[in-house]
Structures are given as C-alpha cells and as structure tokens.
Design a protein around this motif. Structure first.
Motif, PDB file in Angstrom:
ATOM      1  N   ARG A  14       0.836  -1.211   0.000  1.00 60.05           N
ATOM      2  CA  ARG A  14       0.000   0.000   0.000  1.00 60.05           C
ATOM      3  C   ARG A  14       0.865   1.253   0.000  1.00 60.05           C
ATOM      4  NH1 ARG A  14      -3.454  -2.903   3.814  1.00 60.05           N
ATOM      5  NH2 ARG A  14      -2.271  -1.872   5.460  1.00 60.05           N
ATOM      6  N   VAL A  15       1.933   1.225   0.758  1.00 62.25           N
ATOM      7  CA  VAL A  15       2.837   2.381   0.815  1.00 62.25           C
ATOM      8  C   VAL A  15       3.472   2.620  -0.550  1.00 62.25           C
ATOM      9  CG1 VAL A  15       4.997   3.236   1.811  1.00 62.25           C
ATOM     10  CG2 VAL A  15       3.280   2.176   3.283  1.00 62.25           C
ATOM     11  N   ARG A  16       3.913   1.552  -1.197  1.00 63.20           N
ATOM     12  CA  ARG A  16       4.505   1.692  -2.534  1.00 63.20           C
ATOM     13  C   ARG A  16       3.480   2.221  -3.524  1.00 63.20           C
ATOM     14  NH1 ARG A  16       7.606  -3.606  -1.972  1.00 63.20           N
ATOM     15  NH2 ARG A  16       5.594  -4.451  -2.558  1.00 63.20           N
ATOM     16  N   ALA A  17       2.257   1.736  -3.459  1.00 62.66           N
ATOM     17  CA  ALA A  17       1.210   2.199  -4.367  1.00 62.66           C
ATOM     18  C   ALA A  17       0.933   3.684  -4.150  1.00 62.66           C
ATOM     19  CB  ALA A  17      -0.068   1.387  -4.165  1.00 62.66           C
ATOM     20  N   LEU A  18       0.933   4.112  -2.897  1.00 56.79           N
ATOM     21  CA  LEU A  18       0.725   5.525  -2.598  1.00 56.79           C
ATOM     22  C   LEU A  18       1.866   6.371  -3.153  1.00 56.79           C
ATOM     23  CD1 LEU A  18      -0.954   7.674  -1.177  1.00 56.79           C
ATOM     24  CD2 LEU A  18       0.309   7.184   0.921  1.00 56.79           C
ATOM     25  N   ARG A  19       3.082   5.895  -3.013  1.00 60.29           N
ATOM     26  CA  ARG A  19       4.244   6.621  -3.559  1.00 60.29           C
ATOM     27  C   ARG A  19       4.158   6.740  -5.076  1.00 60.29           C
ATOM     28  NH1 ARG A  19       8.684   3.538   0.031  1.00 60.29           N
ATOM     29  NH2 ARG A  19       8.391   4.728   1.951  1.00 60.29           N
ATOM     30  N   ARG A  23       4.016  10.223  -7.109  1.00 63.37           N
ATOM     31  CA  ARG A  23       5.022  10.517  -8.128  1.00 63.37           C
ATOM     32  C   ARG A  23       4.351  10.782  -9.471  1.00 63.37           C
ATOM     33  NH1 ARG A  23       8.643   6.492  -7.264  1.00 63.37           N
ATOM     34  NH2 ARG A  23       7.395   5.050  -8.494  1.00 63.37           N
ATOM     35  N   THR A  24       3.342   9.991  -9.821  1.00 60.64           N
ATOM     36  CA  THR A  24       2.616  10.176 -11.071  1.00 60.64           C
ATOM     37  C   THR A  24       1.908  11.526 -11.079  1.00 60.64           C
ATOM     38  OG1 THR A  24       2.316   7.803 -11.240  1.00 60.64           O
ATOM     39  CG2 THR A  24       0.868   9.171 -12.585  1.00 60.64           C
ATOM     40  N   ALA A  25       1.324  11.903  -9.952  1.00 63.74           N
ATOM     41  CA  ALA A  25       0.644  13.200  -9.865  1.00 63.74           C
ATOM     42  C   ALA A  25       1.636  14.341 -10.029  1.00 63.74           C
ATOM     43  CB  ALA A  25      -0.092  13.326  -8.527  1.00 63.74           C
ATOM     44  N   ARG A  26       2.817  14.218  -9.415  1.00 64.25           N
ATOM     45  CA  ARG A  26       3.845  15.257  -9.560  1.00 64.25           C
ATOM     46  C   ARG A  26       4.282  15.375 -11.011  1.00 64.25           C
ATOM     47  NH1 ARG A  26       6.227  13.127  -4.842  1.00 64.25           N
ATOM     48  NH2 ARG A  26       7.738  12.045  -6.133  1.00 64.25           N
ATOM     49  N   ARG A  27       4.494  14.244 -11.655  1.00 64.15           N
ATOM     50  CA  ARG A  27       4.931  14.266 -13.049  1.00 64.15           C
ATOM     51  C   ARG A  27       3.841  14.826 -13.957  1.00 64.15           C
ATOM     52  NH1 ARG A  27       8.016   8.453 -13.096  1.00 64.15           N
ATOM     53  NH2 ARG A  27       9.884   9.192 -12.031  1.00 64.15           N
ATOM     54  N   ALA A  28       2.611  14.474 -13.698  1.00 63.02           N
ATOM     55  CA  ALA A  28       1.508  15.002 -14.494  1.00 63.02           C
ATOM     56  C   ALA A  28       1.397  16.506 -14.321  1.00 63.02           C
ATOM     57  CB  ALA A  28       0.199  14.325 -14.100  1.00 63.02           C
ATOM     58  N   HIS A  29       1.634  16.988 -13.118  1.00 62.02           N
ATOM     59  CA  HIS A  29       1.599  18.426 -12.857  1.00 62.02           C
ATOM     60  C   HIS A  29       2.676  19.152 -13.658  1.00 62.02           C
ATOM     61  CE1 HIS A  29       1.122  22.215 -10.779  1.00 62.02           C
ATOM     62  NE2 HIS A  29       2.417  22.189 -10.493  1.00 62.02           N
ATOM     63  N   LEU A  30       3.832  18.521 -13.830  1.00 61.19           N
ATOM     64  CA  LEU A  30       4.906  19.144 -14.601  1.00 61.19           C
ATOM     65  C   LEU A  30       4.519  19.342 -16.056  1.00 61.19           C
ATOM     66  CD1 LEU A  30       8.076  17.292 -13.268  1.00 61.19           C
ATOM     67  CD2 LEU A  30       7.357  19.631 -12.770  1.00 61.19           C
ATOM     68  N   LEU A  31       3.603  18.526 -16.559  1.00 59.32           N
ATOM     69  CA  LEU A  31       3.233  18.595 -17.963  1.00 59.32           C
ATOM     70  C   LEU A  31       2.065  19.527 -18.229  1.00 59.32           C
ATOM     71  CD1 LEU A  31       3.653  14.846 -18.897  1.00 59.32           C
ATOM     72  CD2 LEU A  31       5.271  16.726 -19.184  1.00 59.32           C
ATOM     73  N   THR A  32       1.468  20.095 -17.194  1.00 58.83           N
ATOM     74  CA  THR A  32       0.366  21.032 -17.378  1.00 58.83           C
ATOM     75  C   THR A  32       0.892  22.456 -17.230  1.00 58.83           C
ATOM     76  OG1 THR A  32      -0.189  20.946 -15.034  1.00 58.83           O
ATOM     77  CG2 THR A  32      -1.328  19.401 -16.491  1.00 58.83           C
ATOM     78  N   GLY A  33       0.102  23.420 -17.605  1.00 64.31           N
ATOM     79  CA  GLY A  33       0.479  24.821 -17.428  1.00 64.31           C
ATOM     80  C   GLY A  33       1.731  25.205 -18.202  1.00 64.31           C
TER      81      GLY A  33
END
Length: 144
Positions: A14-19, A23-33
């Motif tokens: 569960r901890v790995r899945a949360l990480r 990480r995916t959310a951070r990377r997706a944020h880098l591609l917006t705006g």
C-alpha cells in the motif's frame, strides 16, 4: 503463514502504491500549465549548450524560451535532472529561463582544491551559495 504476516506484507505494498500515485501526480503536474513546452525548450537548449560549450566556452548563449508561465520552471529543472546536465550546463539553461521571466541572475563559476581539484557553478541569488566551499573564478552575466 499467520494473519499478522500477510498484513505486514500488504502494508508495504500500500505504501509503494501511494508513492507511485504521488510521483505520477507530480509528473503530471509538470506537464500542465506549459510544462510540456518548457520541457521541450529545455531539452533543445541543453542539447545546444552541450554542443556549443566546448567551442564557445562561457560565451555560450541560450535562446530565450517561448512565452510560458514562470511556474513551468519545474519542468525545465526536471529535464535537466533527467538528462544529467552538469552544473554549468544547468546554470546556463536556467539563467536564460529566469532572464525571460524578469530575473537577471549571474552564473558563478568557482573551484576548490580542498580535497583535490573540483569545479562548480551556481546561479547567484537562485541556488544555494557555495562560496564557503569554492573560490569564485568568474561570473557569467545574464544577456539577452
């Protein structure tokens, strides 16, 4: 196998899945705006700096980025980290980005002989000040 053992193994999963999600959310944020265009510009600029730095030295100039929000700097930094830019290459690319967004920062090039010879570069007022460890050799002013 006891119930306690399987619960113990599930918790790290569960901890790995949360990480991974974070990480995916951070990377997706880098591609917006504007992040995707900023990353594209950073990739092109880094390739150009790598080609011109051995020839032009500190006279190497980076083309200004396209009109993008300043918050897209995170995408630029991510590309530079991923492509393993040297500190000097990173300074020149980020210096051009900051100049286009109204912040003229000088790149400081310095050396240290404490534990053998080493060189380092950073942007004055933007990066951590490394002058305690290194002796300044020169500064590269931001130029349009």
């Amino acid at each position: 196998m006891s119930a306690g053992t399987s619960a113990h193994r599930a918790a790290p999963l569960r901890v790995r899945a949360l990480r991974v999600r974070r990480r995916t959310a951070r990377r997706a944020h880098l591609l917006t705006g504007g992040g995707l265009r900023a990353a594209w510009w950073a990739e092109r600029s880094l390739r150009r700096v790598r080609a011109e730095l051995p020839v032009d030295g500190l006279r190497t100039r980076v083309a200004p980025p396209p009109r993008l929000p300043g918050s897209a700097l995170g995408a630029v930094e991510a590309v530079l980290r991923r492509r393993r830019a040297t500190c000097l290459q990173r300074c020149l690319v980020v210096q051009a980005w900051l100049l286009a967004h109204g912040e003229a920062r000088e790149a400081v090039v310095a050396v240290s002989v404490a534990d053998g010879f080493s060189a380092h570069a950073w942007l004055d007022g933007h990066d951590a000040d490394e002058s305690a460890e290194f002796r300044e050799l020169t500064r590269v002013p931001a130029q349009r």
